[in-house]
Scaffold this motif. Sequence first.
Motif, PDB file in Angstrom:
ATOM      1  N   UNK A   6       0.855  -1.184   0.000  1.00  0.00           N
ATOM      2  CA  UNK A   6       0.000   0.000   0.000  1.00  0.00           C
ATOM      3  C   UNK A   6       0.889   1.231   0.000  1.00  0.00           C
ATOM      4  N   UNK A   7       0.280   2.398  -0.087  1.00  0.00           N
ATOM      5  CA  UNK A   7       1.055   3.638  -0.115  1.00  0.00           C
ATOM      6  C   UNK A   7       1.778   3.820   1.204  1.00  0.00           C
ATOM      7  N   UNK A 157      -7.873   8.957  -6.657  1.00  0.00           N
ATOM      8  CA  UNK A 157      -8.181   8.992  -5.227  1.00  0.00           C
ATOM      9  C   UNK A 157      -9.613   9.466  -5.041  1.00  0.00           C
ATOM     10  N   UNK A 158     -10.357   8.785  -4.172  1.00  0.00           N
ATOM     11  CA  UNK A 158     -11.736   9.171  -3.896  1.00  0.00           C
ATOM     12  C   UNK A 158     -11.749  10.557  -3.268  1.00  0.00           C
ATOM     13  N   UNK A 159     -12.475  11.480  -3.894  1.00  0.00           N
ATOM     14  CA  UNK A 159     -12.535  12.853  -3.388  1.00  0.00           C
ATOM     15  C   UNK A 159     -13.843  13.150  -2.670  1.00  0.00           C
ATOM     16  N   UNK A 160     -14.892  12.362  -2.963  1.00  0.00           N
ATOM     17  CA  UNK A 160     -16.181  12.602  -2.299  1.00  0.00           C
ATOM     18  C   UNK A 160     -17.081  11.383  -2.467  1.00  0.00           C
ATOM     19  N   UNK A 161     -17.931  11.151  -1.475  1.00  0.00           N
ATOM     20  CA  UNK A 161     -18.946  10.096  -1.532  1.00  0.00           C
ATOM     21  C   UNK A 161     -20.262  10.709  -1.086  1.00  0.00           C
ATOM     22  N   UNK A 162     -21.268  10.665  -1.961  1.00  0.00           N
ATOM     23  CA  UNK A 162     -22.583  11.214  -1.646  1.00  0.00           C
ATOM     24  C   UNK A 162     -23.595  10.087  -1.585  1.00  0.00           C
ATOM     25  N   UNK A 191     -18.379  -2.338   0.932  1.00  0.00           N
ATOM     26  CA  UNK A 191     -17.495  -3.483   0.760  1.00  0.00           C
ATOM     27  C   UNK A 191     -16.119  -3.067   0.239  1.00  0.00           C
ATOM     28  N   UNK A 192     -16.089  -2.099  -0.669  1.00  0.00           N
ATOM     29  CA  UNK A 192     -14.827  -1.642  -1.252  1.00  0.00           C
ATOM     30  C   UNK A 192     -14.082  -0.657  -0.350  1.00  0.00           C
ATOM     31  N   UNK A 193     -14.744  -0.191   0.708  1.00  0.00           N
ATOM     32  CA  UNK A 193     -14.100   0.772   1.604  1.00  0.00           C
ATOM     33  C   UNK A 193     -13.846   2.107   0.934  1.00  0.00           C
ATOM     34  N   UNK A 198      -9.304   7.394  -0.132  1.00  0.00           N
ATOM     35  CA  UNK A 198      -8.959   6.021  -0.524  1.00  0.00           C
ATOM     36  C   UNK A 198      -8.551   5.969  -1.995  1.00  0.00           C
ATOM     37  N   UNK A 199      -7.579   5.133  -2.312  1.00  0.00           N
ATOM     38  CA  UNK A 199      -7.174   4.951  -3.703  1.00  0.00           C
ATOM     39  C   UNK A 199      -8.056   3.895  -4.362  1.00  0.00           C
TER      40      UNK A 199
END
Length: 288
Positions: A6-7, A157-162, A191-193, A198-199
Amino acid sequence: MTSRTARPARSSRSSRSGRSLREPLELGGSVWFQTGEHTLGGASRIALLAAIGETGSITGAAKAVGMSYKAAWDAIDAMNNLAGEALVERATGGKGGGGTTLTPRATKLIATFRAVEREHRRFLERAGEAIENFVDDWQLIGRIGMKTSARNQLYGKVSAVTRGAVNDEVELELPGGQTIVAVLTHESTETLGLTPGAQAFALIKASWVMLLVDDGKPVKLSARNQLRGTVSGVKRGAVNSEAALQLDGGPVVTAIVTNESVDALGLHDGVKAIAVFKASSVILGVSD
């Protein structure tokens, strides 16, 4: 069996006295088991198995590892099917009112995974000390080794989740700053987190991508994803052409368009264009 780093967690901060304190480089990584081309389980699924062994309950185990009840059962069904034998058994009725237990095979699998994970950690530590830029190189090796039928594989990289009433909308920021939007079920997001920071990688089939000539004006379309770039190549076939669009920031998006469309739009190297595709056409994935 497969492993991937991982990073690295490296950061610096200033103390009150003004001195810069640099934290030591730490290598993170994960291990997962594969059967054929299918992933049997990684850290999250092994943690679920272990929690089932400790609690004797799917509900309790799901809560302990931060999964929904449905996601936990989906993972169990997948593991049982891929293992070719039961790893988790559910008993109903009886004096104790039933419960969930691990089979001896599952118990052995957990022990094996933990032993391999310890060795994997030692390997990462030794490699990180001996090889310059090991983490970046190892991550790249893992990415280029991925096999999928989707021509477009974009990392970000995930920048936002709505969260919505039924589905979630996830935004993935690409190198260069452009953003991809994907629509997923709540269970998939969980499930994917997929959380901010997150990448993840986005898969988009070339046949799902439409191209528009970019005249610099705003484009009003129902498709959420509109990535701007420059045509870097067009390969003509008997009926269709394969057009490559170099996005600002480096990634390349490939589209399959008819030869008539190539001629009508005047697509050739150097032309500014926009790759358009729906949020529902994007598949998101992560490295377990």
